[in-house]
Design a protein around this motif. Sequence first.
Motif, PDB file in Angstrom:
ATOM      1  N   ARG A 115      35.641  47.915  35.830  1.00 51.23           N
ATOM      2  CA  ARG A 115      34.293  47.423  35.493  1.00 51.23           C
ATOM      3  C   ARG A 115      34.287  45.943  35.148  1.00 51.23           C
ATOM      4  NH1 ARG A 115      32.403  52.583  32.155  1.00 51.23           N
ATOM      5  NH2 ARG A 115      31.868  53.875  33.962  1.00 51.23           N
ATOM      6  N   LYS A 116      35.435  45.436  34.763  1.00 55.13           N
ATOM      7  CA  LYS A 116      35.510  44.020  34.419  1.00 55.13           C
ATOM      8  C   LYS A 116      35.986  43.187  35.616  1.00 55.13           C
ATOM      9  CE  LYS A 116      37.599  41.022  31.069  1.00 55.13           C
ATOM     10  NZ  LYS A 116      38.760  40.840  30.212  1.00 55.13           N
ATOM     11  N   ARG A 117      36.979  43.724  36.268  1.00 52.97           N
ATOM     12  CA  ARG A 117      37.630  42.975  37.352  1.00 52.97           C
ATOM     13  C   ARG A 117      36.746  42.836  38.604  1.00 52.97           C
ATOM     14  NH1 ARG A 117      41.130  39.028  38.687  1.00 52.97           N
ATOM     15  NH2 ARG A 117      42.232  39.496  40.616  1.00 52.97           N
ATOM     16  N   VAL A 118      36.040  43.902  38.968  1.00 57.28           N
ATOM     17  CA  VAL A 118      35.251  43.860  40.206  1.00 57.28           C
ATOM     18  C   VAL A 118      34.130  42.813  40.121  1.00 57.28           C
ATOM     19  CG1 VAL A 118      33.833  45.192  41.844  1.00 57.28           C
ATOM     20  CG2 VAL A 118      35.936  46.185  40.908  1.00 57.28           C
ATOM     21  N   PRO A 119      33.309  42.816  39.074  1.00 57.28           N
ATOM     22  CA  PRO A 119      32.292  41.761  38.984  1.00 57.28           C
ATOM     23  C   PRO A 119      32.911  40.365  38.942  1.00 57.28           C
ATOM     24  CG  PRO A 119      31.850  43.496  37.398  1.00 57.28           C
ATOM     25  CD  PRO A 119      33.203  43.786  37.972  1.00 57.28           C
ATOM     26  N   TYR A 120      34.091  40.266  38.336  1.00 58.54           N
ATOM     27  CA  TYR A 120      34.757  38.963  38.267  1.00 58.54           C
ATOM     28  C   TYR A 120      35.107  38.448  39.662  1.00 58.54           C
ATOM     29  CZ  TYR A 120      38.435  35.525  37.564  1.00 58.54           C
ATOM     30  OH  TYR A 120      39.189  34.395  37.626  1.00 58.54           O
ATOM     31  N   VAL A 121      35.716  39.285  40.512  1.00 53.70           N
ATOM     32  CA  VAL A 121      36.074  38.791  41.850  1.00 53.70           C
ATOM     33  C   VAL A 121      34.821  38.594  42.716  1.00 53.70           C
ATOM     34  CG1 VAL A 121      38.472  39.596  41.877  1.00 53.70           C
ATOM     35  CG2 VAL A 121      36.695  41.076  42.802  1.00 53.70           C
ATOM     36  N   SER A 123      32.007  37.472  41.625  1.00 52.61           N
ATOM     37  CA  SER A 123      31.462  36.166  41.249  1.00 52.61           C
ATOM     38  C   SER A 123      32.346  35.035  41.769  1.00 52.61           C
ATOM     39  CB  SER A 123      31.243  36.070  39.742  1.00 52.61           C
ATOM     40  OG  SER A 123      32.486  36.087  39.090  1.00 52.61           O
ATOM     41  N   LEU A 124      33.668  35.275  41.824  1.00 53.01           N
ATOM     42  CA  LEU A 124      34.582  34.256  42.376  1.00 53.01           C
ATOM     43  C   LEU A 124      34.207  33.894  43.817  1.00 53.01           C
ATOM     44  CD1 LEU A 124      38.348  35.030  41.625  1.00 53.01           C
ATOM     45  CD2 LEU A 124      37.034  33.038  40.931  1.00 53.01           C
ATOM     46  N   VAL A 125      33.773  34.877  44.601  1.00 54.48           N
ATOM     47  CA  VAL A 125      33.427  34.605  45.997  1.00 54.48           C
ATOM     48  C   VAL A 125      31.933  34.311  46.163  1.00 54.48           C
ATOM     49  CG1 VAL A 125      35.382  35.943  46.881  1.00 54.48           C
ATOM     50  CG2 VAL A 125      33.139  37.061  46.664  1.00 54.48           C
ATOM     51  N   ALA A 151      40.687  41.597  48.909  1.00 59.12           N
ATOM     52  CA  ALA A 151      42.103  41.232  48.996  1.00 59.12           C
ATOM     53  C   ALA A 151      42.621  40.715  47.654  1.00 59.12           C
ATOM     54  CB  ALA A 151      42.308  40.177  50.078  1.00 59.12           C
ATOM     55  N   LEU A 152      41.716  40.150  46.892  1.00 57.91           N
ATOM     56  CA  LEU A 152      42.056  39.461  45.646  1.00 57.91           C
ATOM     57  C   LEU A 152      42.072  40.386  44.427  1.00 57.91           C
ATOM     58  CD1 LEU A 152      42.315  36.474  44.825  1.00 57.91           C
ATOM     59  CD2 LEU A 152      39.853  36.436  44.477  1.00 57.91           C
ATOM     60  N   VAL A 153      41.359  41.505  44.533  1.00 51.51           N
ATOM     61  CA  VAL A 153      41.053  42.291  43.339  1.00 51.51           C
ATOM     62  C   VAL A 153      42.302  42.842  42.656  1.00 51.51           C
ATOM     63  CG1 VAL A 153      40.647  44.544  44.462  1.00 51.51           C
ATOM     64  CG2 VAL A 153      39.366  43.918  42.388  1.00 51.51           C
ATOM     65  N   ASN A 154      43.319  43.077  43.453  1.00 52.01           N
ATOM     66  CA  ASN A 154      44.556  43.641  42.914  1.00 52.01           C
ATOM     67  C   ASN A 154      45.516  42.559  42.424  1.00 52.01           C
ATOM     68  OD1 ASN A 154      46.092  45.861  42.321  1.00 52.01           O
ATOM     69  ND2 ASN A 154      47.052  45.958  44.338  1.00 52.01           N
ATOM     70  N   ASP A 155      45.018  41.320  42.344  1.00 56.75           N
ATOM     71  CA  ASP A 155      45.805  40.182  41.873  1.00 56.75           C
ATOM     72  C   ASP A 155      47.132  40.034  42.632  1.00 56.75           C
ATOM     73  OD1 ASP A 155      46.109  37.947  40.356  1.00 56.75           O
ATOM     74  OD2 ASP A 155      46.689  38.970  38.518  1.00 56.75           O
ATOM     75  N   PRO A 156      47.072  39.948  43.976  1.00 54.02           N
ATOM     76  CA  PRO A 156      48.305  39.889  44.767  1.00 54.02           C
ATOM     77  C   PRO A 156      49.003  38.547  44.625  1.00 54.02           C
ATOM     78  CG  PRO A 156      46.449  39.457  46.192  1.00 54.02           C
ATOM     79  CD  PRO A 156      45.875  39.774  44.832  1.00 54.02           C
ATOM     80  N   GLY A 182      40.545  27.519  47.031  1.00 49.64           N
ATOM     81  CA  GLY A 182      40.262  27.685  45.603  1.00 49.64           C
ATOM     82  C   GLY A 182      41.119  28.785  44.994  1.00 49.64           C
ATOM     83  N   ILE A 183      41.298  29.854  45.740  1.00 44.26           N
ATOM     84  CA  ILE A 183      42.140  30.964  45.281  1.00 44.26           C
ATOM     85  C   ILE A 183      43.587  30.494  45.189  1.00 44.26           C
ATOM     86  CG2 ILE A 183      43.047  33.220  45.993  1.00 44.26           C
ATOM     87  CD1 ILE A 183      40.173  33.649  47.269  1.00 44.26           C
ATOM     88  N   ASN A 184      44.002  29.706  46.168  1.00 38.19           N
ATOM     89  CA  ASN A 184      45.341  29.126  46.172  1.00 38.19           C
ATOM     90  C   ASN A 184      45.558  28.235  44.944  1.00 38.19           C
ATOM     91  OD1 ASN A 184      46.892  26.384  47.510  1.00 38.19           O
ATOM     92  ND2 ASN A 184      47.950  28.337  47.554  1.00 38.19           N
ATOM     93  N   ASP A 185      44.520  27.503  44.557  1.00 34.61           N
ATOM     94  CA  ASP A 185      44.621  26.637  43.376  1.00 34.61           C
ATOM     95  C   ASP A 185      44.914  27.444  42.112  1.00 34.61           C
ATOM     96  OD1 ASP A 185      44.161  24.340  44.818  1.00 34.61           O
ATOM     97  OD2 ASP A 185      42.013  24.263  44.375  1.00 34.61           O
ATOM     98  N   GLN A 186      44.524  28.727  42.121  1.00 30.47           N
ATOM     99  CA  GLN A 186      44.802  29.590  40.967  1.00 30.47           C
ATOM    100  C   GLN A 186      46.216  30.172  41.035  1.00 30.47           C
ATOM    101  OE1 GLN A 186      42.470  29.996  38.463  1.00 30.47           O
ATOM    102  NE2 GLN A 186      41.299  28.497  39.647  1.00 30.47           N
ATOM    103  N   GLY A 187      46.978  29.828  42.082  1.00 28.11           N
ATOM    104  CA  GLY A 187      48.379  30.240  42.121  1.00 28.11           C
ATOM    105  C   GLY A 187      48.738  31.267  43.179  1.00 28.11           C
ATOM    106  N   THR A 188      47.746  31.814  43.878  1.00 24.79           N
ATOM    107  CA  THR A 188      48.044  32.809  44.914  1.00 24.79           C
ATOM    108  C   THR A 188      48.524  32.108  46.188  1.00 24.79           C
ATOM    109  OG1 THR A 188      46.222  34.117  44.019  1.00 24.79           O
ATOM    110  CG2 THR A 188      47.067  34.791  46.168  1.00 24.79           C
ATOM    111  N   THR A 189      49.630  32.575  46.731  1.00 21.51           N
ATOM    112  CA  THR A 189      50.150  32.016  47.978  1.00 21.51           C
ATOM    113  C   THR A 189      49.253  32.488  49.128  1.00 21.51           C
ATOM    114  OG1 THR A 189      52.338  32.330  47.028  1.00 21.51           O
ATOM    115  CG2 THR A 189      52.261  31.845  49.391  1.00 21.51           C
TER     116      THR A 189
END
Length: 228
Positions: A115-121, A123-125, A151-156, A182-189
């Motif tokens: 419930r927290k993570r899904v709205p967060y991702v 809003s990210l997109v 793709a992002l929701v599971n914090d890969p 932008g996602i890459n800037d947060q550390g995701t390869t």
Amino acid sequence: MVELKNVSVTYSSGVDALNNVSLKINDGDFAFVVGSSGAGKSTMIKLLLKEIDATSGVVTVNGYNLNKLKKRKIPEFRRTLGFVFQDFRLIPSMTVYENIAFVLRVIDAPIKYIRKRVPYVISLVGLHAKTNSYPDELSGGEKQRVAIARALVNDPQLIIADEPTGNIDPELSYEIVELLKGINDQGTTILMVTHEHDLVRHFGGRIINITEGEIVFDEVIAGTGDEL
Ligand code: ADP
Ligand code: ADP
């Protein structure tokens, strides 16, 4: 981290799809993989997902040696990856929220986290307003944003995007790459396969060119910032 050491893939038909490829992509990198049709790009992606095995050489992804990875460990390994397809692959009967939450439900994530993570991702997109829309009600660019959120929701550690802009308008392609950056800037390869040269020239960065199963170019170039 992704590492290919002297990797070759020969299909049973006898085609050498990759020929002695060595490549290292460090955590936090963003790389474009380019090359014409038949060059070996899909073969490389299939190797990284462990959909196929190397005929020779060593493939390591996110700390897993894929040559030695047991079948029963494959799901655990794949959860360290996010994948974005050219054709989105959203479930038509599910809303944006449900398409994304589904990924966490199948791994039994706690409801509170979902419930927290899904709205967060979402809003990210930038799709907050479409949370309860169905895929049919979205533009191509919006569908791809949902796919990126999924793709992002599971914090890969790593997101592989296979021609993510292949089915969307050129202006929106630019936004999709900006989003991945932008996602890459947060550390995701991020590894993005594309044949859109204009897009690659515009953004610059690390460009890996595969031609006839070999890496013929692997350098960082400056982006032109030119209009697309
Ligand atoms: P790309 O994704 O760059 O278009 P591929 O990795 O799909 O290239 O293909 C590389 C080479 O391997 C091509 O010659 C292609 O025809 C061949 N190939 C791809 N998949 C198979 C397969 N399953 N069986 C036999 N040959 C294949
Ligand atoms: P918290 O739950 O601690 O408030 P957030 O909701 O901000 O944290 O983030 C939840 C998870 O999402 C964290 O594991 C964080 O590392 C990850 N995260 C945050 N931003 C991004 C991003 N742009 N890309 C990928 N993962 C992210």
